[in-house]
Design a protein around this motif. Structure first.
Motif, PDB file in Angstrom:
ATOM      1  N   GLY A  26      35.533  56.738  88.791  1.00 36.77           N
ATOM      2  CA  GLY A  26      35.503  57.959  89.876  1.00 36.77           C
ATOM      3  C   GLY A  26      36.530  58.019  90.902  1.00 36.77           C
ATOM      4  O   GLY A  26      36.978  59.200  91.126  1.00 36.77           O
ATOM      5  N   LYS A  27      37.115  56.788  91.082  1.00 37.95           N
ATOM      6  CA  LYS A  27      38.313  56.995  92.234  1.00 37.95           C
ATOM      7  C   LYS A  27      39.412  57.676  91.603  1.00 37.95           C
ATOM      8  O   LYS A  27      40.048  58.487  92.297  1.00 37.95           O
ATOM      9  N   ASN A  28      39.776  57.413  90.340  1.00 36.78           N
ATOM     10  CA  ASN A  28      40.838  58.021  89.608  1.00 36.78           C
ATOM     11  C   ASN A  28      40.742  59.538  89.502  1.00 36.78           C
ATOM     12  O   ASN A  28      41.662  60.325  89.587  1.00 36.78           O
ATOM     13  N   PHE A  82      43.072  62.741  90.699  1.00 34.91           N
ATOM     14  CA  PHE A  82      43.628  63.664  89.772  1.00 34.91           C
ATOM     15  C   PHE A  82      43.071  65.353  90.137  1.00 34.91           C
ATOM     16  O   PHE A  82      43.786  66.477  90.360  1.00 34.91           O
ATOM     17  N   ARG A  83      41.852  65.345  90.628  1.00 34.66           N
ATOM     18  CA  ARG A  83      41.129  66.608  90.875  1.00 34.66           C
ATOM     19  C   ARG A  83      41.717  67.015  92.152  1.00 34.66           C
ATOM     20  O   ARG A  83      42.100  68.266  92.323  1.00 34.66           O
ATOM     21  N   SER A  84      42.278  66.197  93.305  1.00 36.43           N
ATOM     22  CA  SER A  84      42.836  66.680  94.332  1.00 36.43           C
ATOM     23  C   SER A  84      44.266  67.153  94.096  1.00 36.43           C
ATOM     24  O   SER A  84      44.588  68.454  94.661  1.00 36.43           O
ATOM     25  N   THR A 124      42.482  71.252  85.080  1.00 35.57           N
ATOM     26  CA  THR A 124      42.206  69.892  85.311  1.00 35.57           C
ATOM     27  C   THR A 124      42.174  69.137  83.888  1.00 35.57           C
ATOM     28  O   THR A 124      41.250  68.743  83.398  1.00 35.57           O
ATOM     29  N   PRO A 125      43.564  68.797  83.623  1.00 34.21           N
ATOM     30  CA  PRO A 125      43.565  68.278  82.295  1.00 34.21           C
ATOM     31  C   PRO A 125      43.262  66.577  82.312  1.00 34.21           C
ATOM     32  O   PRO A 125      44.329  65.939  82.098  1.00 34.21           O
ATOM     33  N   PHE A 126      42.139  66.158  82.478  1.00 34.97           N
ATOM     34  CA  PHE A 126      41.723  64.702  82.509  1.00 34.97           C
ATOM     35  C   PHE A 126      40.993  64.730  81.470  1.00 34.97           C
ATOM     36  O   PHE A 126      39.826  65.403  81.246  1.00 34.97           O
TER      37      PHE A 126
END
Length: 230
Positions: free
Chosen positions: A139-141, A145-147, A155-157
């Motif tokens: 969740g932290k990562n 990245f969303r920020s 959002t290429p995650f």
């Protein structure tokens, strides 16, 4: 005794999980190398003044710099430690411009999570252990990245998860669905939807192979490069 069995019987569960993940990390990094090779063949990036950089981590300061580059948000908390970083399991692919050092855009960020050993314990006649927290660590990562991508349309995650904790009917999958803003799992999401930022979350009980990882990662990376350049 096989190495995997020896690791699983180790009393230090954190060490066990870290060592077991090394095989996954190797596969996902190998897939990333194939993605980079494909992208440099698919697009004349060098001739267009771009390049792709692969990094295994990105500092929080760099993420703040990306957000600041859009000149829309100007208020940020002071970091407790300047060297703090995010290190996704599969690393990060960043698009850069040769003539503009301030330009850096996230093309692909990859996580790989294995969670669950109760299937092996059952074979040994042992009781179940409580389900782990690999998803909570994810969740932290994802927030970071969303920020950094909040002013983009993409959002290429992607996260690939496997293990008995992700078998159908597991409540852990509900945690993943919540983390993905209640969008479906096992689908590629690159572009934002309805003011939300769903990402690609692929979870199952069986292990992933390199070809499967590459196919999904390649599609996300190509979509991202096309978005940024064209």
């Amino acid at each position: 005794m096989a190495n995997s069995e020896r690791l699983r019987l180790n009393k230090n569960q954190h060490v066990v999980k870290n060592l077991l993940s090394k095989g996954d990390d190797k596969k996902v990094v190998e897939a990333m190398m194939h993605v980079i090779e494909y992208m440099n063949t698919r697009f004349p990036l060098k001739d267009m003044g771009y390049r792709l950089d692969y990094v295994d981590r990105i500092t929080l300061r760099e993420l703040i710099d990306i957000i600041s580059s859009y000149e829309t948000r100007f208020e940020f908390s002071a970091l407790t430690k300047e060297g703090s970083f995010i290190k996704p399991d599969g690393g990060i692919l960043i698009l850069k411009k040769e003539d503009d050092p301030s330009f850096q855009r996230i093309v692909l960020a990859v996580e790989m999570k294995r969670q669950g050993t109760n299937d092996q314990r059952a074979l040994e006649g042992k009781g179940k252990q409580s389900q782990g927290n690999a998803i909570e660590r994810l969740g932290k990562n994802l927030i970071g990245f969303r920020s950094a991508l909040q002013y983009e349309r993409i959002t290429p995650f992607v996260c690939f998860g496997w293990g008995i904790d992700f078998a159908p009917g597991s409540s852990i999958l509900d945690r993943v669905i919540t983390m993905n803003e209640f969008y479906p799992l096992n689908r590629i999401f690159v572009f934002k939807r309805e003011d939300y930022a769903p990402v690609s979350m692929f979870f199952r009980s069986n292990e992933w192979d390199t070809a499967e990882l590459y196919a999904t990662m390649m599609e996300i990376a190509e979509t991202s490069v096309r978005y940024y350049i064209f």
